[in-house]
Design a protein around this motif. Structure first.
Motif: not given
Ligand SMILES: *Cc1c(COP(=O)(O)O)cnc(C)c1O
Ligand SMILES: *[C@@H]1O[C@H](CO)[C@@H](O)[C@H](O)[C@H]1NC(C)=O
Ligand SMILES: *[C@@H]1O[C@H](CO)[C@@H](O)[C@H](O)[C@H]1NC(C)=O
Length: 422
Positions: A316-323
């Motif tokens: 979820s952290k990775c997806i947040n940064v990409l978003g």
């Protein structure tokens, strides 16, 4: 250098094929080396690498500690220094089978899973298995250039179906039908999309599956960006529709776990009817695997633990940064008049944008734009012609957000400096 670069990009299809055969393929890697070669060595600023999708150098994209621990443990155990079996270690195959089964309405078995040296190796195996004289394969336009290069090597004829930018880069079903003939063996679908940044809906994927069934095509589903979505559509596996049409699923740890250097991928027959497993195609696939190198044994041995122990928080952290990165790039590019973005990316790590060169001075095309941008601003982006769309640009936004902003500022400055006076 500049002219050489541009010339290579302008080769016609036959010439490009020759380049591929002679080992000088215009793959993304070669394009990137031309771009990096064009950098001004007196410019002391940092390079902003927005040309290829490898976020692993950035701190915010470090892989999960659980995955690192798993690999350290298998390495230190000194029990995985030997060769692995052809198709992969059974516990690793079992773990991947379970991992994929979570997203499909049937159980994938360990025997359906073949471990590969990353997804690229899966592409090589699948296309080699399909290649028989006279056959052709359907690839998307824009494409992931590896497919074109491998098809050219294996002698498979390539036909390009269209992705429709105005339609969230959905597959143009009419063009798929128009291109298919009796010698068409398969269609490649990349979802989430590289270079499009699209994530297909369940309805669209079902329509693609039904079309493939009607036309008698195998579906090769490249899901290397599985679960990397930050827009409205959730990730859906093509394998969900495998009762309609046989699906060969390709994937790897490279993108979701941010470790492309670990070279651990898979080729999976998502195929509850068992049709694919019994096919001649799979015989050829197994034959080719038996003469291929295996992924490193200690990485294979770590697979069950990597899958089991990686915390949801890491993803979820990775997806947040990409978003956040997707928001930044979509907003910033709006400030650059010669560039238009048909869609905000909803998944993967890429955006495709259209370039209007007639608004710029002394810039001939997308390749020229990218070469001059590298020279003047030390920003690397990929010309759309390398993915089949001239005067478009592919940009990866998987960077530390502050570095992404810096790169986009430099792009904006470049476009202002080179803009035609009105
Ligand atoms: C990056 C990428 C691959 C290659 O994946 P590896 O696991 O690094 O070999 C394959 N397909 C697409 C669409 C990609 O973007
Ligand atoms: C394709 O196959 C069908 C059925 O086998 C046949 O009727 C048709 O003539 C073939 N078409 C071509 C162009 O070979
Ligand atoms: C590109 O820019 C020119 C000059 O502003 C404009 O006339 C033209 O319509 C633009 N082309 C596209 C495809 O947007």
């Amino acid at each position: 250098m500049e002219n050489n670069g541009s010339k290579l990009w302008r080769l016609n299809k036959e010439e490009k094929k020759e380049e591929v055969k002679s080992g000088k393929a215009l793959t993304i890697r070669i394009a990137l080396s031309l771009l990096f070669g064009n950098i001004d060595s007196n410019d002391e600023r940092q390079v902003v690498p927005m040309g290829h999708g490898d976020p692993s150098p950035f701190n915010c994209f470090r892989t999960s500690v659980a995955a690192e621990d798993a690999v350290v443990d298998t390495l230190r155990s000194a029990t995985f220094n030997g060769y692995a079996p052809f198709y992969g270690q059974p516990p690793a195959r079992e773990a991947i089978a379970e991992y994929i089964s979570k997203d499909v309405p049937y159980k994938v078995s360990r025997d359906d899973v073949y471990l590969t040296l990353g997804c690229k190796h899966g592409i090589q195996i699948a296309l080699t298995g399909l290649s028989t004289p006279g056959c052709n394969i359907l690839l998307p336009r824009p494409t992931f250039a590896m497919y074109d290069a491998v098809a050219a090597y294996t002698g498979l004829e390539v036909r390009k179906y269209h992705l429709i930018p105005e339609n969230g880069w959905e597959i143009d079903i009419n063009s798929v039908e128009a291109l298919t003939d009796n010698n068409t063996v398969a269609i490649v679908v990349i979802n989430p999309g590289n270079p499009s940044g699209s994530v297909y809906t369940r309805q669209h994927l079902q329509k693609v599956a039904e079309t493939a069934r009607k036309l008698g095509l195998l579906v090769i589903s490249d899901e290397v960006y599985e679960h990397i979505t930050f827009g409205n559509n959730p990730f859906v596996r093509m394998g969900e529709f495998a009762s309609i049409v046989p699906v060969l699923t390709l994937g790897s740890f490279s993108k979701r776990w941010l470790v492309p250097g670990w070279r651990l991928g898979w080729l999976v027959t998502t195929d509850p009817t068992g049709f694919l497993q019994k096919s001649q195609f799979m015989e050829r696939v197994k034959e080719f695997i038996s003469i291929s190198p295996e992924p490193p044994t200690f990485i294979q041995a770590a697979v069950p633990e990597i899958i089991e122990k990686t915390e949801e928080e890491f993803f979820s952290k990775c997806i947040n940064v990409l978003g956040q990165d997707a928001d930044i790039i979509f907003e910033k590019l709006k400030e650059i008049p010669c560039i238009t973005c048909p869609n905000k990316p909803e998944g993967s790590m890429f955006i495709m944008v259209k370039l209007n060169v007639s608004m710029l001075n002394d810039i001939q095309d997308d390749a020229d734009f990218c070469l001059k941008l590298a020279k003047q601003e030390k920003v690397i982006i990929l010309p759309g012609s390398t993915v089949g769309m001239e005067n478009w640009i592919r940009i990866t936004f998987a960077l530390e957000p502050s570095i992404l902003e810096e790169g986009l500022e430099r792009m904006k400055a470049f476009c202002q400096r080179n803009a035609k006076a009105l």
